[in-house]
Structures are given as structure tokens and as C-alpha cells.
Enzyme design. Sequence first.
Site, PDB file in Angstrom:
ATOM      1  N   ASP A   1      70.458 -12.294  24.109  1.00  0.00           N
ATOM      2  CA  ASP A   1      70.998 -11.489  23.007  1.00  0.00           C
ATOM      3  C   ASP A   1      71.835 -10.308  23.460  1.00  0.00           C
ATOM      4  O   ASP A   1      71.687  -9.786  24.555  1.00  0.00           O
ATOM      5  CB  ASP A   1      69.867 -11.000  22.096  1.00  0.00           C
ATOM      6  CG  ASP A   1      68.784 -10.214  22.840  1.00  0.00           C
ATOM      7  OD1 ASP A   1      68.462 -10.590  23.983  1.00  0.00           O
ATOM      8  OD2 ASP A   1      68.271  -9.231  22.283  1.00  0.00           O
TER       9      ASP A   1
ATOM     10  N   GLU B   1      65.632 -10.414  22.961  1.00  0.00           N
ATOM     11  CA  GLU B   1      64.795  -9.557  23.808  1.00  0.00           C
ATOM     12  C   GLU B   1      64.821  -8.110  23.338  1.00  0.00           C
ATOM     13  O   GLU B   1      63.843  -7.396  23.484  1.00  0.00           O
ATOM     14  CB  GLU B   1      65.266  -9.634  25.275  1.00  0.00           C
ATOM     15  CG  GLU B   1      64.328  -8.956  26.267  1.00  0.00           C
ATOM     16  CD  GLU B   1      64.427  -7.439  26.272  1.00  0.00           C
ATOM     17  OE1 GLU B   1      63.377  -6.791  26.456  1.00  0.00           O
ATOM     18  OE2 GLU B   1      65.521  -6.900  26.086  1.00  0.00           O
ATOM     19  N   GLU B   2      65.986  -7.688  22.793  1.00  0.00           N
ATOM     20  CA  GLU B   2      66.188  -6.263  22.498  1.00  0.00           C
ATOM     21  C   GLU B   2      65.423  -5.839  21.248  1.00  0.00           C
ATOM     22  O   GLU B   2      65.984  -5.665  20.174  1.00  0.00           O
ATOM     23  CB  GLU B   2      67.695  -5.969  22.338  1.00  0.00           C
ATOM     24  CG  GLU B   2      68.520  -6.243  23.594  1.00  0.00           C
ATOM     25  CD  GLU B   2      68.368  -5.153  24.666  1.00  0.00           C
ATOM     26  OE1 GLU B   2      67.599  -4.200  24.454  1.00  0.00           O
ATOM     27  OE2 GLU B   2      69.024  -5.286  25.709  1.00  0.00           O
TER      28      GLU B   2
ATOM     29  N   ARG C   1      58.071  -5.061  42.127  1.00  0.00           N
ATOM     30  CA  ARG C   1      56.869  -4.370  42.573  1.00  0.00           C
ATOM     31  C   ARG C   1      55.661  -5.129  42.039  1.00  0.00           C
ATOM     32  O   ARG C   1      55.751  -5.775  40.999  1.00  0.00           O
ATOM     33  CB  ARG C   1      56.833  -2.915  42.092  1.00  0.00           C
ATOM     34  CG  ARG C   1      56.716  -2.784  40.591  1.00  0.00           C
ATOM     35  CD  ARG C   1      56.671  -1.327  40.128  1.00  0.00           C
ATOM     36  NE  ARG C   1      55.471  -0.654  40.560  1.00  0.00           N
ATOM     37  CZ  ARG C   1      55.447   0.383  41.416  1.00  0.00           C
ATOM     38  NH1 ARG C   1      56.570   0.875  41.908  1.00  0.00           N
ATOM     39  NH2 ARG C   1      54.315   0.935  41.740  1.00  0.00           N
TER      40      ARG C   1
ATOM     41  N   HIS D   1      73.125  -0.347  27.978  1.00  0.00           N
ATOM     42  CA  HIS D   1      73.182   0.026  26.562  1.00  0.00           C
ATOM     43  C   HIS D   1      74.292   1.035  26.279  1.00  0.00           C
ATOM     44  O   HIS D   1      74.363   1.564  25.173  1.00  0.00           O
ATOM     45  CB  HIS D   1      71.833   0.566  26.035  1.00  0.00           C
ATOM     46  CG  HIS D   1      70.750  -0.470  26.016  1.00  0.00           C
ATOM     47  ND1 HIS D   1      69.646  -0.383  25.182  1.00  0.00           N
ATOM     48  CD2 HIS D   1      70.592  -1.619  26.709  1.00  0.00           C
ATOM     49  CE1 HIS D   1      68.856  -1.425  25.393  1.00  0.00           C
ATOM     50  NE2 HIS D   1      69.410  -2.191  26.327  1.00  0.00           N
TER      51      HIS D   1
HETATM   52 ZN   LIG Z   1      68.543  -3.838  27.141  1.00  0.00          ZN
HETATM   53 ZN   LIG Z   2      68.003  -6.241  28.955  1.00  0.00          ZN
END
Ligand SMILES: [Zn+2]
Ligand SMILES: [Zn+2]
Length: 411
Positions: free
Chosen positions: A83, A141-142, A181, A366
Amino acid sequence: MSMSLTDAVKIPETVVEDVIRVRRDLHAHPELGFEEVRTAGIVAARLRTLGYEVREKVGRTGVVGIMRSGRPGRTVLLRADMDALPLTEESGVPFASREPGKMHACGHDGHVAILLGAADMLARLRDEVCGTLVLCFQPAEEGRGGAAAMIADGVLDEPHVDAVYGLHLWSEHLAGMVLTRPGPMMASSDTIEVTIIGRGGHGAQPHRTVDPILTAASVVQALQTVVSRRVDPLEPAVVTIGSLVSGTAHNVIPQTARLLGTVRTFDESLRNEMPKFIEDVVAGCCAAAGASYELDYRRVYGVTRNDAGEAAYVRSLAASLLGPQRVAEQPKIMGSEDFSFFLERCPGCFFFVGAGKPEESSPPHHSPQFTIDESALATGVQMMVALGLDAPRRPSPRNGRSPSGSRNGLP
Ligand SMILES: [Zn+2]
Ligand SMILES: [Zn+2]
């Protein structure tokens, strides 16, 4: 394997060029979460051409490509999110977004192109593949939890997935670096929405009103005492108010004010305490002003927590492919990721692939100026191909046996 892993993940120049072409096409045609119809169509068509078993509309607009090698080995899921974000691009690149108000400002266009490039390579190397590969192209995802939607539609169950891996291009690190990590890597992310209900009136007669703007101002200030005075100073936490909306005129005290904010933590018990800490502040400030309030507190994404063994494996795999100087430990960050939904249900590892340019400081993710160094795409393909070839050969924690001569990622 009949060929060495390092030889297998030498990506031909034609594949790299194709990955860049696909990424630029997706970049010019961004789609928001759960609207990735064009993107999903491109992904599904390509996977079919390459001979994968394809499932569409998994988690609404998600696509899954499955390769069953017929040889023993784990079932490994490789994930790319698809997305874009609701902002207007100002990067100035020639393949900039053609959709005003939509932009691939997080690099997910690159993630899709990388996984399609890996799908191409893995199809060419089909005779070297063990176990089962699940290539997962995830929507939304956002902030909208496309991972949870795909899990609800069974992406981890049919076939049963043993390990999950995902990458994120990351412009804060130099292109070509791989960082991860063990344990918690990215924060949990929850949202708050507060409506402060006062009593409107004339701006010159404040004593006859309950001023929601002044109350909102005291709430914003006092919320900063949650992290500074109620959370253990050794425990990371963030409370940010990102929106405060109220009023229409110079001389009118409005009826309501609305605040939107985000809450980030790493510790689950602290995460569970935050709603009370925040409501105490909102309720106290409103009581002092004579206002009332509505508070909507939503748990959104959990902590992105890598399995320690899988994180060590990804590091050693990256070091063997790229050289140890291109691998580093990723510090914890307060950003969040819905890959956390996969990691809550299945061992695995999320890792960053540096996508920053050496000569300039890269605009942050972003931002409307966001760009990536496209040389990172080849590194991403190499990592996904290496995981597709090697991760199914690792012993499953369930039976503790190596399915077919695992090399544990070491050459
Ligand atoms: Zn993002
Ligand atoms: Zn992202």
C-alpha cells in the site's frame, strides 16, 4: 544444494532492470490500503506466468503465490506490503505518482518489486528449492492491519507456515546494508481519539461558556506528564498528539474540540496501563474545566518481536552473502509494523535493507520528498532469494531435525 548459495543469489542484470521497471511503474500508480487492485492484478498475473499456485483476495486485496517443491523442508512465508500513503508526491522523480493525494512514500512499491524479482529467481532455481514457499503480497500495512486480514483468511494455515520473513527498505541506512535485531525491534502502536465537550458561546463572555479549546490545550500539555512522570524512565514510550481541531471564528467559543494521538510502547504490561494513565489526565483536565469528554482508545499494532534464533540466522545469512561489513544490529525504533501480527503467531524475522543515498541525507519515510536509492532493490532480492532457498532447509523447532542437510545459512 548443487550450487553454492552465493552463486545462486547472483542476480542477473536483466532481473535487476526488471525489478526497477516494476518498482517505477508501481510508484507512478500508488494505491491506498485495501484498494490495491491494480497492484494485486500485476502481482497475480506475474506469479501465474512464473508457475506459482496463486490465491487472490486473501485479506481483501492480498495475493499469495505458493511453490510446493515436493522435497522435504519447512514452509516459509516471505512478505511484501503493497500500500501507498495519502499524501501528494513532491519528490521530483520522473516516475512520480500520477495520483494526486497518493504516494509510495514508505517504499512499499520497492517491497513488491523485490518480492516479484525473488519470485522470478526462485522459479528459475525451482530445482534447488526445498519445502514450500509462500510469497505473501499484503495490503494495507499503513494503519489498517492488512496482515491481520490475511491471517484471518488463512495465509498461515493452508499450508501451515513454519517461519515468516519480511523486509523494509529504510532510507536512514545506506543502501545495501542489512540490519535486524533479536527480540523487540519496533514498538506497539495504539491510537487515541478524544472529544472534549464544552459549552459554546460568545468569545467576549468566557465566564458563560465551558471553553473546549483551553481544556484541550491543558490536556495536550498534561498528557506529556504521562511519559515523564508515570512511565518508568528506563522504559521507552511516546505519547504524541498529532491533531487538534476546534472552532470556526475569532469570537466564538466552540462547543467541542477533537484530539487525535498515537501511543507507542515496547512493554506489554505498560501498553496495558497506558489507557488508564491517559484517561486519568483527560478526566482530570475536563473535571477542572467543567467539560465532559469521550475517549476512544484503540489497540492497533503489537510490538514487532523477532525470534532470537531467526534474527541471528538472518544476520549470518546476510553476512555470508554481502560480507560482514554490510550487516549491523538495528537499534529499537518507535515506529511500528503490522508484520507484528505474523510474528505473534509464527517465529521469524523482520529486517531492514538500507535504501539511503550516500551523498545526501535522505528525506524521511512518509515525507512528500521521500525517495530511495534503487541499488537497494538488488540487495532486497538477494536476501529474499537466499531466504527462499535456505530457510526451508533449517531445522523446524517442532521436530528439531534438519529436513535436508541444512547449512544453517552458513556457506
Ligand atoms: Zn510507512
Ligand atoms: Zn512501511
